[in-house]
Design an enzyme around this catalytic site. Sequence first.
Site, PDB file in Angstrom:
ATOM      1  N   GLU A  67       0.887  -1.171   0.000  1.00 42.03           N
ATOM      2  CA  GLU A  67       0.000   0.000   0.000  1.00 42.03           C
ATOM      3  C   GLU A  67       0.921   1.215   0.000  1.00 42.03           C
ATOM      4  O   GLU A  67       1.463   1.585   1.039  1.00 42.03           O
ATOM      5  CB  GLU A  67      -0.896  -0.016   1.247  1.00 42.03           C
ATOM      6  CG  GLU A  67      -1.852  -1.208   1.316  1.00 42.03           C
ATOM      7  CD  GLU A  67      -3.033  -1.072   0.362  1.00 42.03           C
ATOM      8  OE1 GLU A  67      -3.347   0.056  -0.053  1.00 42.03           O
ATOM      9  OE2 GLU A  67      -3.639  -2.108   0.023  1.00 42.03           O
ATOM     10  N   CYS A  95      -2.004   9.587   2.635  1.00 42.03           N
ATOM     11  CA  CYS A  95      -1.570   9.011   1.351  1.00 42.03           C
ATOM     12  C   CYS A  95      -2.536   9.340   0.229  1.00 42.03           C
ATOM     13  O   CYS A  95      -2.124   9.458  -0.921  1.00 42.03           O
ATOM     14  CB  CYS A  95      -1.417   7.502   1.483  1.00 42.03           C
ATOM     15  SG  CYS A  95      -2.916   6.690   2.016  1.00 42.03           S
TER      16      CYS A  95
HETATM   17  P1  NAD Z   1       8.290   4.773   4.834  1.00 43.93           P
HETATM   18  O1  NAD Z   1       8.305   3.952   3.600  1.00 43.93           O
HETATM   19  O2  NAD Z   1       9.420   5.671   5.097  1.00 43.93           O
HETATM   20  O3  NAD Z   1       8.175   3.816   6.131  1.00 43.93           O
HETATM   21  C1  NAD Z   1       7.199   2.814   6.236  1.00 43.93           C
HETATM   22  C2  NAD Z   1       7.706   1.719   7.162  1.00 43.93           C
HETATM   23  O4  NAD Z   1       8.876   1.149   6.607  1.00 43.93           O
HETATM   24  C3  NAD Z   1       8.072   2.197   8.557  1.00 43.93           C
HETATM   25  O5  NAD Z   1       7.646   1.239   9.500  1.00 43.93           O
HETATM   26  C4  NAD Z   1       9.599   2.281   8.517  1.00 43.93           C
HETATM   27  O6  NAD Z   1      10.183   2.005   9.755  1.00 43.93           O
HETATM   28  C5  NAD Z   1       9.957   1.184   7.528  1.00 43.93           C
HETATM   29  N1  NAD Z   1      11.184   1.490   6.789  1.00 43.93           N
HETATM   30  C6  NAD Z   1      11.651   2.721   6.429  1.00 43.93           C
HETATM   31  N2  NAD Z   1      12.804   2.593   5.723  1.00 43.93           N
HETATM   32  C7  NAD Z   1      13.063   1.261   5.642  1.00 43.93           C
HETATM   33  C8  NAD Z   1      14.108   0.487   5.050  1.00 43.93           C
HETATM   34  N3  NAD Z   1      15.123   1.071   4.410  1.00 43.93           N
HETATM   35  N4  NAD Z   1      14.031  -0.850   5.145  1.00 43.93           N
HETATM   36  C9  NAD Z   1      13.012  -1.434   5.792  1.00 43.93           C
HETATM   37  N5  NAD Z   1      11.997  -0.742   6.386  1.00 43.93           N
HETATM   38  C10 NAD Z   1      12.025   0.583   6.315  1.00 43.93           C
HETATM   39  O7  NAD Z   1       6.909   5.555   4.818  1.00 43.93           O
HETATM   40  P2  NAD Z   1       6.388   6.659   5.825  1.00 43.93           P
HETATM   41  O8  NAD Z   1       7.251   7.862   5.682  1.00 43.93           O
HETATM   42  O9  NAD Z   1       6.186   6.094   7.178  1.00 43.93           O
HETATM   43  O10 NAD Z   1       4.935   6.950   5.213  1.00 43.93           O
HETATM   44  C11 NAD Z   1       4.740   7.802   4.121  1.00 43.93           C
HETATM   45  C12 NAD Z   1       4.560   7.048   2.840  1.00 43.93           C
HETATM   46  O11 NAD Z   1       3.614   5.997   2.982  1.00 43.93           O
HETATM   47  C13 NAD Z   1       3.987   7.941   1.727  1.00 43.93           C
HETATM   48  O12 NAD Z   1       4.588   7.611   0.500  1.00 43.93           O
HETATM   49  C14 NAD Z   1       2.522   7.583   1.715  1.00 43.93           C
HETATM   50  O13 NAD Z   1       1.861   7.859   0.511  1.00 43.93           O
HETATM   51  C15 NAD Z   1       2.571   6.123   2.012  1.00 43.93           C
HETATM   52  N6  NAD Z   1       1.317   5.665   2.588  1.00 43.93           N
HETATM   53  C16 NAD Z   1       0.509   4.862   1.855  1.00 43.93           C
HETATM   54  C17 NAD Z   1      -0.711   4.452   2.371  1.00 43.93           C
HETATM   55  C18 NAD Z   1      -1.659   3.575   1.604  1.00 43.93           C
HETATM   56  O14 NAD Z   1      -2.587   3.086   2.223  1.00 43.93           O
HETATM   57  N7  NAD Z   1      -1.469   3.364   0.324  1.00 43.93           N
HETATM   58  C19 NAD Z   1      -1.074   4.867   3.650  1.00 43.93           C
HETATM   59  C20 NAD Z   1      -0.215   5.667   4.361  1.00 43.93           C
HETATM   60  C21 NAD Z   1       0.986   6.071   3.832  1.00 43.93           C
END
Ligand code: NAD
Length: 459
Positions: A213, A247
Amino acid sequence: MINEQEIANIVKKQRDFFNSKTTMGYDFRIDQLKKLKAGFKRYENRFLDALKKDLGKPEFEAYSTEIGFTLHDLSGTIKKLKRWMKPKKIKTNALTQPSSSKIHYTPLGVNLIIAPFNYPVQLTFAPLIAAIAAGNTAVVKTSELTEACSNVTKDLIEEIFDPEYVAYVPGEIPETTLLLKQKFDHIFFTGSPMVGSIVMQAAAKNLTPVTLELGGKSPCIVHSDAKIDIAVNRIVFGKFMNAGQTCVAPDYIVVHKDVKETFLSKIKDRIENLYGDDPSKADYGRIVSERHLERIVSLIDQEKVLIGGDFNKADRYISPTIMQDVTLDDKVMGDEIFGPVLPVLEYNSFEDVYDIISRLPQHPLACYIFSENKKVQDELIKNIQFGGGCVNHCIQHLVNPNLPFGGVGESGIGAYHGFEGFKCFSHKKSVLKAVTWFDLKLIYPPYKNKINLLKLIMK
Ligand code: NAD
């Protein structure tokens, strides 16, 4: 920090527990969902406080988009679970008669759920509810950016579940990297496309299926016949809720040139009326971290600001900001904004709209169309690729659990919510039940000239 052996032990214990078949039955699943609902209610105030601390969420927003959303999801799942679990009768075709066909929904096994920071409660518990409903075990990892919410989530999960069934794993990138080395039966990830790709690559090593997602630049199109007053009300609602960290928030506006000036003047008035002279004192959220604040502020071109553009690092505050006369060359159009900055572009024909969308890096997760004309609405729905969206509203499509929620292309793989969430955590096991009172000799050798009959049937 949790080490690799500890993580491997959690996964091993969950696999043993899953193999014990305890999670298979309706009674077990419904008990767990009811236990989660009761626990969640007990923790409601702690979650509200934590959401205030992490993201400055006003209580109304926190309740409607996180607490109430999760409780509503739990109630709907509890009510419908028996029906969802029933094998679904499917039509049997002429070639396989006489027989009957059914889909049996069976759990996938041991799941990893990784949540982002922006709706730390909803986006942790919605997949967990679906995983439990479908008879799985789950390892849950929340975002390191929302420490207060992560602590409450940890306490709740550890109070009501055994770790062999649902386990909370704390941590940042190193811990997540260790988690991703394990073999899961399914990974449900919500976050950025960049990290989604890391997750998918790790999953590929074990042939683990993923649901991703993700995000993307979601357009909001305001046509010349749109009811502008309604449009600005709903756009401001969808964009500035959670300070733009949603998002499916409209990422940018594409407004028809004939109504652009009216639109700009009305959206400015709307923001002034809703948030007053100092939005930092209004019902308005905060940016999750200083790093994110700096990233968002760097997207603002002060020369193009129609309203807003103020920020305060210590308070993690950025005012609701509208940018006008924006083109695709502006930095703000380079990537998903994920903050309270709304650029406005104009269009003359639908070709301009399609051109703008196709020149941006990602497939939109959402798309919003404001128009009174069904032909216009249908044409835009047909010609723009997007995960899901609304006509004449913003964000509401994900409030209806009967609509699958997910992205397309770089904005995601798979979907969930309601029955779709149950299916997302289930294997669809197809079973054809044949009769024994009849045995079709045609399929067995010697074939002789049976092929002529076969050619009559299979054409
Ligand atoms: P992110 O991708 O930075 O982090 C998401 C998760 O991944 C967190 O738990 C984080 O600890 C982990 N993570 C971060 N870097 C990592 C790595 N290198 N290796 C493994 N795990 C890692 O996202 P965010 O900043 O928390 O959220 C924002 C993003 O999420 C935006 O792009 C937004 O559009 C998207 N989002 C999508 C939805 C949806 O339902 N489609 C909902 C909410 C947010």
